[in-house]
Write an enzyme that holds these catalytic residues in place. Structure first.
Site, PDB file in Angstrom:
ATOM      1  N   GLU A   6       0.789  -1.196  -0.105  1.00 12.01           N
ATOM      2  CA  GLU A   6       0.107  -0.049  -0.039  1.00 12.01           C
ATOM      3  C   GLU A   6       0.783   1.258   0.008  1.00 12.01           C
ATOM      4  OE1 GLU A   6      -2.192  -3.155   2.790  1.00 12.01           O
ATOM      5  OE2 GLU A   6      -0.103  -2.570   2.177  1.00 12.01           O
TER       6      GLU A   6
ATOM      7  N   CYS B 239      -0.279   1.735   7.177  1.00 15.08           N
ATOM      8  CA  CYS B 239      -1.135   1.860   5.595  1.00 15.08           C
ATOM      9  C   CYS B 239      -2.491   2.402   5.776  1.00 15.08           C
ATOM     10  CB  CYS B 239      -1.204   0.480   4.929  1.00 15.08           C
ATOM     11  SG  CYS B 239       0.680  -0.087   4.638  1.00 15.08           S
TER      12      CYS B 239
END
Length: 162
Positions: free
Chosen positions: A58, A89
Protein backbone atom coordinates in the site's frame (compact mmCIF):
# COMPACT_ATOMS: atom_id res chain seq x y z
CA UNK A 1 -19.98 -2.46 -15.83
CA UNK A 2 -21.33 -2.80 -12.29
CA UNK A 3 -19.35 -1.55 -9.30
CA UNK A 4 -18.73 -5.12 -8.06
CA UNK A 5 -17.32 -6.08 -11.46
CA UNK A 6 -15.05 -3.02 -11.40
CA UNK A 7 -13.80 -3.91 -7.95
CA UNK A 8 -13.02 -7.46 -9.07
CA UNK A 9 -11.26 -6.20 -12.21
CA UNK A 10 -8.84 -4.06 -10.19
CA UNK A 11 -8.46 -6.62 -7.42
CA UNK A 12 -7.28 -9.16 -10.00
CA UNK A 13 -4.40 -6.79 -10.78
CA UNK A 14 -3.62 -6.54 -7.06
CA UNK A 15 -3.61 -10.35 -6.83
CA UNK A 16 -1.10 -10.47 -9.69
CA UNK A 17 1.17 -8.14 -7.72
CA UNK A 18 0.73 -10.34 -4.66
CA UNK A 19 1.94 -13.31 -6.70
CA UNK A 20 5.01 -11.27 -7.70
CA UNK A 21 5.70 -10.55 -4.02
CA UNK A 22 5.40 -14.25 -3.20
CA UNK A 23 7.78 -15.17 -6.02
CA UNK A 24 10.29 -12.72 -4.51
CA UNK A 25 9.98 -14.38 -1.08
CA UNK A 26 7.83 -11.60 0.37
CA UNK A 27 4.45 -11.96 2.07
CA UNK A 28 2.03 -12.05 -0.88
CA UNK A 29 0.24 -8.71 -0.72
CA UNK A 30 -0.50 -6.52 -3.70
CA UNK A 31 -2.10 -3.11 -4.06
CA UNK A 32 -3.42 -0.97 -6.90
CA UNK A 33 -4.54 2.67 -6.74
CA UNK A 34 -7.13 3.69 -9.31
CA UNK A 35 -8.29 7.22 -10.16
CA UNK A 36 -10.33 8.30 -13.15
CA UNK A 37 -10.63 4.71 -14.30
CA UNK A 38 -6.88 4.16 -14.66
CA UNK A 39 -4.16 2.68 -12.46
CA UNK A 40 -2.11 5.53 -11.01
CA UNK A 41 -0.11 3.49 -8.51
CA UNK A 42 0.76 -0.09 -7.76
CA UNK A 43 2.89 -1.95 -5.29
CA UNK A 44 3.71 -5.32 -3.86
CA UNK A 45 5.16 -6.12 -0.48
CA UNK A 46 8.92 -5.46 -0.62
CA UNK A 47 10.32 -4.82 2.88
CA UNK A 48 12.88 -7.64 2.61
CA UNK A 49 14.01 -6.73 -0.90
CA UNK A 50 14.19 -2.98 -0.20
CA UNK A 51 15.43 -3.31 3.39
CA UNK A 52 12.61 -0.96 4.32
CA UNK A 53 10.05 -1.74 7.03
CA UNK A 54 7.62 0.70 5.39
CA UNK A 55 7.78 -0.97 1.96
CA UNK A 56 4.32 -2.45 2.25
CA UNK A 57 2.35 -2.83 -0.98
CA UNK A 58 0.00 0.00 0.00
CA UNK A 59 2.78 2.46 0.88
CA UNK A 60 4.56 1.85 -2.42
CA UNK A 61 1.31 2.20 -4.38
CA UNK A 62 0.34 5.41 -2.57
CA UNK A 63 3.79 6.93 -3.18
CA UNK A 64 3.55 6.14 -6.89
CA UNK A 65 -0.01 7.51 -7.09
CA UNK A 66 0.98 10.76 -5.37
CA UNK A 67 3.84 11.23 -7.82
CA UNK A 68 1.47 10.56 -10.71
CA UNK A 69 -1.07 13.05 -9.35
CA UNK A 70 1.55 15.62 -8.39
CA UNK A 71 -0.17 15.86 -5.04
CA UNK A 72 -0.09 13.95 -1.76
CA UNK A 73 -3.87 14.13 -1.62
CA UNK A 74 -5.63 11.41 -3.55
CA UNK A 75 -9.20 12.49 -2.94
CA UNK A 76 -10.78 10.65 -5.88
CA UNK A 77 -8.70 7.50 -5.59
CA UNK A 78 -9.78 3.97 -4.78
CA UNK A 79 -7.18 1.67 -3.24
CA UNK A 80 -7.41 -2.08 -3.89
CA UNK A 81 -5.47 -4.31 -1.46
CA UNK A 82 -5.44 -8.06 -1.27
CA UNK A 83 -5.06 -7.89 2.52
CA UNK A 84 -6.60 -5.57 5.09
CA UNK A 85 -4.10 -2.72 5.57
CA UNK A 86 -2.06 -2.47 8.76
CA UNK A 87 -2.36 0.63 10.98
CA UNK A 88 0.57 2.35 9.20
CA UNK A 89 -0.97 1.88 5.75
CA UNK A 90 -4.49 2.75 6.90
CA UNK A 91 -3.12 5.94 8.46
CA UNK A 92 -1.37 6.84 5.22
CA UNK A 93 -4.65 6.42 3.33
CA UNK A 94 -6.38 8.77 5.77
CA UNK A 95 -3.54 11.30 5.39
CA UNK A 96 -3.84 11.04 1.59
CA UNK A 97 -7.61 11.56 1.79
CA UNK A 98 -8.26 8.41 -0.27
CA UNK A 99 -11.94 8.12 -1.16
CA UNK A 100 -12.46 4.35 -1.05
CA UNK A 101 -10.59 1.28 0.18
CA UNK A 102 -11.43 -2.14 -1.23
CA UNK A 103 -9.69 -5.11 0.38
CA UNK A 104 -9.85 -8.87 0.07
CA UNK A 105 -8.82 -10.76 3.19
CA UNK A 106 -8.93 -9.64 6.80
CA UNK A 107 -5.69 -9.48 8.76
CA UNK A 108 -6.82 -10.85 12.10
CA UNK A 109 -3.49 -10.14 13.83
CA UNK A 110 -2.59 -6.66 12.55
CA UNK A 111 -5.57 -5.28 10.62
CA UNK A 112 -5.89 -1.52 10.87
CA UNK A 113 -9.29 -1.18 9.18
CA UNK A 114 -11.63 -3.80 10.65
CA UNK A 115 -9.89 -6.58 12.58
CA UNK A 116 -7.96 -4.70 15.29
CA UNK A 117 -8.50 -1.00 14.59
CA UNK A 118 -10.96 1.07 12.57
CA UNK A 119 -8.54 3.74 11.35
CA UNK A 120 -10.00 4.17 7.86
CA UNK A 121 -13.41 5.32 9.08
CA UNK A 122 -12.75 6.37 12.65
CA UNK A 123 -14.81 9.36 13.81
CA UNK A 124 -11.72 10.47 15.76
CA UNK A 125 -9.84 11.37 12.58
CA UNK A 126 -10.32 14.23 10.12
CA UNK A 127 -11.05 11.98 7.12
CA UNK A 128 -12.96 8.77 6.62
CA UNK A 129 -12.75 6.33 3.72
CA UNK A 130 -15.56 4.26 2.34
CA UNK A 131 -14.55 0.65 3.03
CA UNK A 132 -15.54 -2.34 0.89
CA UNK A 133 -14.45 -5.63 2.39
CA UNK A 134 -14.18 -9.12 0.94
CA UNK A 135 -13.64 -8.52 -2.79
CA UNK A 136 -11.89 -11.71 -4.00
CA UNK A 137 -11.29 -12.41 -0.33
CA UNK A 138 -11.25 -16.18 -0.75
CA UNK A 139 -8.51 -15.95 -3.38
CA UNK A 140 -6.46 -13.57 -1.23
CA UNK A 141 -6.88 -15.72 1.87
CA UNK A 142 -5.94 -18.91 0.02
CA UNK A 143 -2.75 -17.32 -1.34
CA UNK A 144 -1.70 -16.14 2.13
CA UNK A 145 -2.50 -19.51 3.71
CA UNK A 146 -0.44 -21.38 1.09
CA UNK A 147 2.47 -18.98 1.62
CA UNK A 148 2.53 -19.32 5.40
CA UNK A 149 1.95 -23.09 5.31
CA UNK A 150 4.93 -23.45 2.98
CA UNK A 151 7.03 -21.13 5.14
CA UNK A 152 6.22 -23.09 8.30
CA UNK A 153 7.01 -26.34 6.47
CA UNK A 154 10.39 -24.97 5.35
CA UNK A 155 11.25 -23.88 8.89
CA UNK A 156 10.19 -27.24 10.25
CA UNK A 157 12.40 -29.09 7.73
CA UNK A 158 15.34 -26.80 8.55
CA UNK A 159 14.91 -27.44 12.27
CA UNK A 160 14.83 -31.21 11.73
CA UNK A 161 17.99 -31.00 9.59
CA UNK A 162 19.90 -29.33 12.42
Amino acid sequence: MQETDQHEKWMLLALGLAREAEAAGEVPVGCVVVAGGVVVGEGRNSPIELLDPTAHAEMLALRQAALFAGNYRLEEATVYCTLEPCPMCAGAMVAARVKTLVFGARDIRFGGVRSKFQIADSPLLNHRLEVVEGTLGMESTAMLQRFFTARRGLRSREERAE
